[in-house]
Design an enzyme around this catalytic site. Structure first.
Site, PDB file in Angstrom:
ATOM      1  N   LYS A 137       0.928   4.711   7.176  1.00 10.63           N
ATOM      2  CA  LYS A 137       0.143   5.526   6.250  1.00 10.63           C
ATOM      3  C   LYS A 137       0.523   7.008   6.367  1.00 10.63           C
ATOM      4  CE  LYS A 137      -2.595   2.380   4.397  1.00 10.63           C
ATOM      5  NZ  LYS A 137      -1.775   1.233   4.846  1.00 10.63           N
TER       6      LYS A 137
ATOM      7  N   SER B 245       0.798  -1.229   0.000  1.00 11.48           N
ATOM      8  CA  SER B 245       0.000   0.000   0.000  1.00 11.48           C
ATOM      9  C   SER B 245       0.829   1.278   0.000  1.00 11.48           C
ATOM     10  CB  SER B 245      -0.956   0.019   1.200  1.00 11.48           C
ATOM     11  OG  SER B 245      -0.240   0.130   2.411  1.00 11.48           O
TER      12      SER B 245
END
Length: 210
Positions: A164, A127
């Site tokens: 993230k 990701s």
């Protein structure tokens, strides 16, 4: 010495088989800025020179074209460092210092260690590509808050920690992947409290593994 900084950066980048865009993303700068560096139209600041030298494992003097010798001076190699654990995962409800899933150790400088408490975490998944790849290690400064634009280690509900990019708004927080094939995840202020969504630390350094 006729060679210039930009030439050395480009040469080292090509040795790693990285595109200019991939390399720029690793340091959160635009490809056009990286292009200006490599064309010797701009000179990177000293902080970026240091980060690049660490990435390429060369001396800053080499990048600054002060020497033909790539290696890090022995005085730096023998400088005492502090070992921190590399964790395979971080789970909700378990203090970082109590995690037993230690897969390796990384070394940070004494100067860095004086800035706070650090741990390292192995990257899993795709990701955060292309900047963070599976198996890479990130150095994390433990802290409970971060700013918009920071890369953070976040715990959501009872899941393992995730890496993230953070975007804060008055309504809540977004966890943004760098890989465009993955969607951002938004949590409202009430969800942040109820799930909860917890910041564990800020990513301050990436150590790529090849």
């Amino acid at each position: 010495m006729n060679e210039r900084i930009g030439n050395r950066i480009k040469s080292l980048r090509l040795e790693r088989n990285l595109t200019q865009k991939e390399f720029a993303n690793m340091f959160d700068i635009s490809p056009s800025t990286m292009g200006m560096y490599e064309q010797n139209r701009r000179v990177p600041d000293i902080d970026l020179i240091v980060k690049m030298s660490m990435f390429f494992n060369v001396s800053t003097d080499y990048l600054l074209c002060k020497t033909y010798f790539k290696g890090i001076p022995s005085s730096r190699l023998h400088k005492k460092g502090i070992k921190i654990p590399v964790l395979g995962k971080v789970q909700a409800g378990v203090p970082v210092e109590a995690v037993e899933d230690i897969i390796d150790y990384e070394e940070i400088t004494e100067e860095m260690a004086r800035q706070g408490d650090f741990f390292a975490l192995q990257v899993r998944g795709e990701s955060m590509e292309p900047k963070f790849s599976e198996g890479d290690v990130v150095i994390v400064l433990k802290q409970s808050t971060v700013e918009t634009g920071d890369i953070a280690i976040v715990l959501v509900n009872s899941n393992d920690a995730t890496i993230k990019k953070i975007k804060r708004t008055e309504q809540g927080i977004s966890l943004i992947p760098l890989n465009p094939t993955f969607d951002p995840i938004f949590f409202t202020n009430s969800e942040i409290e109820e799930l909860p969504v917890t910041i564990i630390g800020k990513v301050v350094e990436l150590r790529c593994k090849f």
